[in-house]
Design a protein around this motif. Sequence first.
Motif, PDB file in Angstrom:
ATOM      1  N   ILE A 227       0.828  -1.205   0.000  1.00 41.49           N
ATOM      2  CA  ILE A 227       0.000   0.000   0.000  1.00 41.49           C
ATOM      3  C   ILE A 227       0.863   1.256   0.000  1.00 41.49           C
ATOM      4  O   ILE A 227       0.641   2.186  -0.788  1.00 41.49           O
ATOM      5  CB  ILE A 227      -0.956   0.008   1.214  1.00 41.49           C
ATOM      6  N   PHE A 228       1.870   1.285   0.851  1.00 43.42           N
ATOM      7  CA  PHE A 228       2.707   2.488   0.903  1.00 43.42           C
ATOM      8  C   PHE A 228       3.558   2.634  -0.346  1.00 43.42           C
ATOM      9  O   PHE A 228       3.846   3.756  -0.779  1.00 43.42           O
ATOM     10  CB  PHE A 228       3.553   2.495   2.170  1.00 43.42           C
ATOM     11  N   SER A 229       3.923   1.528  -0.962  1.00 46.13           N
ATOM     12  CA  SER A 229       4.643   1.598  -2.230  1.00 46.13           C
ATOM     13  C   SER A 229       3.753   2.221  -3.302  1.00 46.13           C
ATOM     14  O   SER A 229       4.204   3.071  -4.088  1.00 46.13           O
ATOM     15  CB  SER A 229       5.088   0.194  -2.650  1.00 46.13           C
ATOM     16  N   GLU A 230       2.493   1.811  -3.342  1.00 47.33           N
ATOM     17  CA  GLU A 230       1.571   2.356  -4.349  1.00 47.33           C
ATOM     18  C   GLU A 230       1.199   3.805  -4.051  1.00 47.33           C
ATOM     19  O   GLU A 230       0.966   4.595  -4.980  1.00 47.33           O
ATOM     20  CB  GLU A 230       0.330   1.470  -4.439  1.00 47.33           C
ATOM     21  N   LEU A 231       1.149   4.159  -2.770  1.00 46.93           N
ATOM     22  CA  LEU A 231       0.917   5.570  -2.440  1.00 46.93           C
ATOM     23  C   LEU A 231       2.100   6.425  -2.892  1.00 46.93           C
ATOM     24  O   LEU A 231       1.909   7.554  -3.375  1.00 46.93           O
ATOM     25  CB  LEU A 231       0.687   5.735  -0.937  1.00 46.93           C
ATOM     26  N   HIS A 232       3.305   5.903  -2.757  1.00 46.06           N
ATOM     27  CA  HIS A 232       4.499   6.609  -3.279  1.00 46.06           C
ATOM     28  C   HIS A 232       4.288   6.899  -4.765  1.00 46.06           C
ATOM     29  O   HIS A 232       4.508   8.025  -5.237  1.00 46.06           O
ATOM     30  CB  HIS A 232       5.756   5.747  -3.102  1.00 46.06           C
ATOM     31  N   ASN A 233       3.876   5.870  -5.515  1.00 44.46           N
ATOM     32  CA  ASN A 233       3.654   6.038  -6.953  1.00 44.46           C
ATOM     33  C   ASN A 233       2.559   7.063  -7.221  1.00 44.46           C
ATOM     34  O   ASN A 233       2.671   7.887  -8.135  1.00 44.46           O
ATOM     35  CB  ASN A 233       3.263   4.704  -7.590  1.00 44.46           C
ATOM     36  N   TYR A 234       1.511   7.002  -6.445  1.00 49.42           N
ATOM     37  CA  TYR A 234       0.372   7.915  -6.623  1.00 49.42           C
ATOM     38  C   TYR A 234       0.799   9.361  -6.379  1.00 49.42           C
ATOM     39  O   TYR A 234       0.482  10.253  -7.186  1.00 49.42           O
ATOM     40  CB  TYR A 234      -0.740   7.520  -5.659  1.00 49.42           C
ATOM     41  N   TYR A 235       1.512   9.607  -5.308  1.00 45.43           N
ATOM     42  CA  TYR A 235       1.920  10.977  -4.992  1.00 45.43           C
ATOM     43  C   TYR A 235       2.887  11.518  -6.048  1.00 45.43           C
ATOM     44  O   TYR A 235       2.800  12.686  -6.436  1.00 45.43           O
ATOM     45  CB  TYR A 235       2.586  11.029  -3.613  1.00 45.43           C
ATOM     46  N   ARG A 236       3.800  10.660  -6.520  1.00 46.90           N
ATOM     47  CA  ARG A 236       4.779  11.114  -7.508  1.00 46.90           C
ATOM     48  C   ARG A 236       4.165  11.275  -8.901  1.00 46.90           C
ATOM     49  O   ARG A 236       4.342  12.296  -9.568  1.00 46.90           O
ATOM     50  CB  ARG A 236       5.959  10.123  -7.586  1.00 46.90           C
ATOM     51  N   GLU A 237       3.441  10.235  -9.354  1.00 54.07           N
ATOM     52  CA  GLU A 237       2.988  10.192 -10.748  1.00 54.07           C
ATOM     53  C   GLU A 237       1.709  10.984 -11.000  1.00 54.07           C
ATOM     54  O   GLU A 237       1.547  11.582 -12.069  1.00 54.07           O
ATOM     55  CB  GLU A 237       2.769   8.737 -11.170  1.00 54.07           C
ATOM     56  N   LEU A 239      -0.204  13.102  -8.349  1.00 50.85           N
ATOM     57  CA  LEU A 239      -0.283  14.383  -7.659  1.00 50.85           C
ATOM     58  C   LEU A 239       0.960  15.242  -7.860  1.00 50.85           C
ATOM     59  O   LEU A 239       0.966  16.420  -7.491  1.00 50.85           O
ATOM     60  CB  LEU A 239      -0.514  14.152  -6.162  1.00 50.85           C
ATOM     61  N   LYS A 240       2.018  14.644  -8.443  1.00 48.25           N
ATOM     62  CA  LYS A 240       3.269  15.367  -8.712  1.00 48.25           C
ATOM     63  C   LYS A 240       3.843  15.988  -7.435  1.00 48.25           C
ATOM     64  O   LYS A 240       4.379  17.101  -7.449  1.00 48.25           O
ATOM     65  CB  LYS A 240       3.044  16.460  -9.772  1.00 48.25           C
ATOM     66  N   MET A 241       3.748  15.269  -6.339  1.00 44.65           N
ATOM     67  CA  MET A 241       4.281  15.735  -5.062  1.00 44.65           C
ATOM     68  C   MET A 241       5.720  15.245  -4.925  1.00 44.65           C
ATOM     69  O   MET A 241       6.023  14.099  -5.219  1.00 44.65           O
ATOM     70  CB  MET A 241       3.440  15.199  -3.897  1.00 44.65           C
ATOM     71  N   GLU A 242       6.591  16.114  -4.472  1.00 47.25           N
ATOM     72  CA  GLU A 242       7.980  15.733  -4.240  1.00 47.25           C
ATOM     73  C   GLU A 242       8.226  15.399  -2.774  1.00 47.25           C
ATOM     74  O   GLU A 242       8.908  14.430  -2.459  1.00 47.25           O
ATOM     75  CB  GLU A 242       8.903  16.870  -4.688  1.00 47.25           C
ATOM     76  N   ASN A 243       7.679  16.199  -1.893  1.00 47.93           N
ATOM     77  CA  ASN A 243       7.858  15.976  -0.461  1.00 47.93           C
ATOM     78  C   ASN A 243       6.538  15.486   0.141  1.00 47.93           C
ATOM     79  O   ASN A 243       5.685  16.287   0.521  1.00 47.93           O
ATOM     80  CB  ASN A 243       8.319  17.267   0.222  1.00 47.93           C
ATOM     81  N   TYR A 244       6.389  14.171   0.186  1.00 46.06           N
ATOM     82  CA  TYR A 244       5.126  13.607   0.686  1.00 46.06           C
ATOM     83  C   TYR A 244       5.326  12.753   1.935  1.00 46.06           C
ATOM     84  O   TYR A 244       4.416  12.080   2.375  1.00 46.06           O
ATOM     85  CB  TYR A 244       4.445  12.769  -0.401  1.00 46.06           C
ATOM     86  N   ALA A 245       6.511  12.805   2.514  1.00 43.35           N
ATOM     87  CA  ALA A 245       6.774  12.018   3.721  1.00 43.35           C
ATOM     88  C   ALA A 245       5.845  12.432   4.860  1.00 43.35           C
ATOM     89  O   ALA A 245       5.330  11.583   5.596  1.00 43.35           O
ATOM     90  CB  ALA A 245       8.230  12.178   4.149  1.00 43.35           C
ATOM     91  N   SER A 246       5.617  13.745   4.981  1.00 44.11           N
ATOM     92  CA  SER A 246       4.747  14.227   6.051  1.00 44.11           C
ATOM     93  C   SER A 246       3.303  13.768   5.820  1.00 44.11           C
ATOM     94  O   SER A 246       2.570  13.500   6.783  1.00 44.11           O
ATOM     95  CB  SER A 246       4.797  15.756   6.146  1.00 44.11           C
ATOM     96  N   ARG A 247       2.916  13.654   4.549  1.00 43.73           N
ATOM     97  CA  ARG A 247       1.562  13.192   4.243  1.00 43.73           C
ATOM     98  C   ARG A 247       1.401  11.732   4.644  1.00 43.73           C
ATOM     99  O   ARG A 247       0.376  11.352   5.219  1.00 43.73           O
ATOM    100  CB  ARG A 247       1.278  13.357   2.741  1.00 43.73           C
ATOM    101  N   LEU A 248       2.388  10.907   4.376  1.00 48.90           N
ATOM    102  CA  LEU A 248       2.332   9.508   4.783  1.00 48.90           C
ATOM    103  C   LEU A 248       2.279   9.391   6.309  1.00 48.90           C
ATOM    104  O   LEU A 248       1.555   8.556   6.854  1.00 48.90           O
ATOM    105  CB  LEU A 248       3.547   8.751   4.242  1.00 48.90           C
ATOM    106  N   GLY A 249       3.029  10.244   6.984  1.00 47.25           N
ATOM    107  CA  GLY A 249       2.995  10.240   8.441  1.00 47.25           C
ATOM    108  C   GLY A 249       1.642  10.654   8.977  1.00 47.25           C
ATOM    109  O   GLY A 249       1.149  10.094   9.971  1.00 47.25           O
TER     110      GLY A 249
END
Length: 283
Positions: A227-237, A239-249
């Motif tokens: 799930i977190f791997s796919e969320l990484h893909n979702y945020y990058r591809e 939402l075009k987010m670069e800094n999404y660590a805080s969002r995952l937290g």
Amino acid sequence: MLVVSIVHSFSNPPSPSASSETTIQSSRPLLARVRAAYDKMCFARLMGELFARKDPPMPLDIDASNHPVYPATFGGMNHANRVLMSCIMEFGKTLFPEFERLKFEEKRSIAVKFFYTFRKFDNVFRSEKYFADNIDRNFGTYIMWLSEDIVEHFFDDLEKGRGDIEQAKKVMLEKCDKPRVGREFLQRVNLDEEEFLAMITLMFWAQNGLDEIPEVTKIEERYRSEIFSELHNYYREVLKMENYASRLGELQMFLPLYERHQGVKEMFEVLRLLDIYSEDCFT
């Protein structure tokens, strides 16, 4: 009886192009499967609740994207809880091959725990969309809402002569403001649909409050990683987010709020002591 018609856009998103659908399947295959299983569960709940009513709408007048909703009643919610529990078992079986291989008691424990967390989370998420202009109105089932102004007639379909209804109404009124907290928190987090699907996947396998089962722990860790791997893909591809660590937290901190369901269990127990729920009542 007050009836409202709503448009349910989540279960029926606009048809994606072939290329975008291929991208979703390749970069977020698990979330794509979760969406399909969730949509199936939504439709089953909709049909199961609508056609159990004494006054169901004409079949050709409804579909998953446009259907009526109603004030909740005791009998209606008890039936809806039966439908939801059956749908949860099918959701687990359809989506997770590992679930079907577990022992019956293990499956039952996971499904019952998910019943409480998912029911609370899904009700608040859909209420925020469909009752956006009324924070005091919240879904109690798929098509029935709860609010202070419907408590007076909530027990109208209870067996005559049963229980202390007036005291039960007071208990209901004390609890009606609780979903507001979940709504307000959801507004701050501003969860989107893809994140919602990720959260219900994590909720399904979370063992909080259960006796830890080593096999289930391994399954939970695997799906959590996916799930977190796919969320990484979702945020990058997407939402075009670069800094999404805080969002995952933020999402990880957000999850426990909906796993605090002791209050719901306590309310059910109080209603049982008031002889509203019988010993053999499903709820």
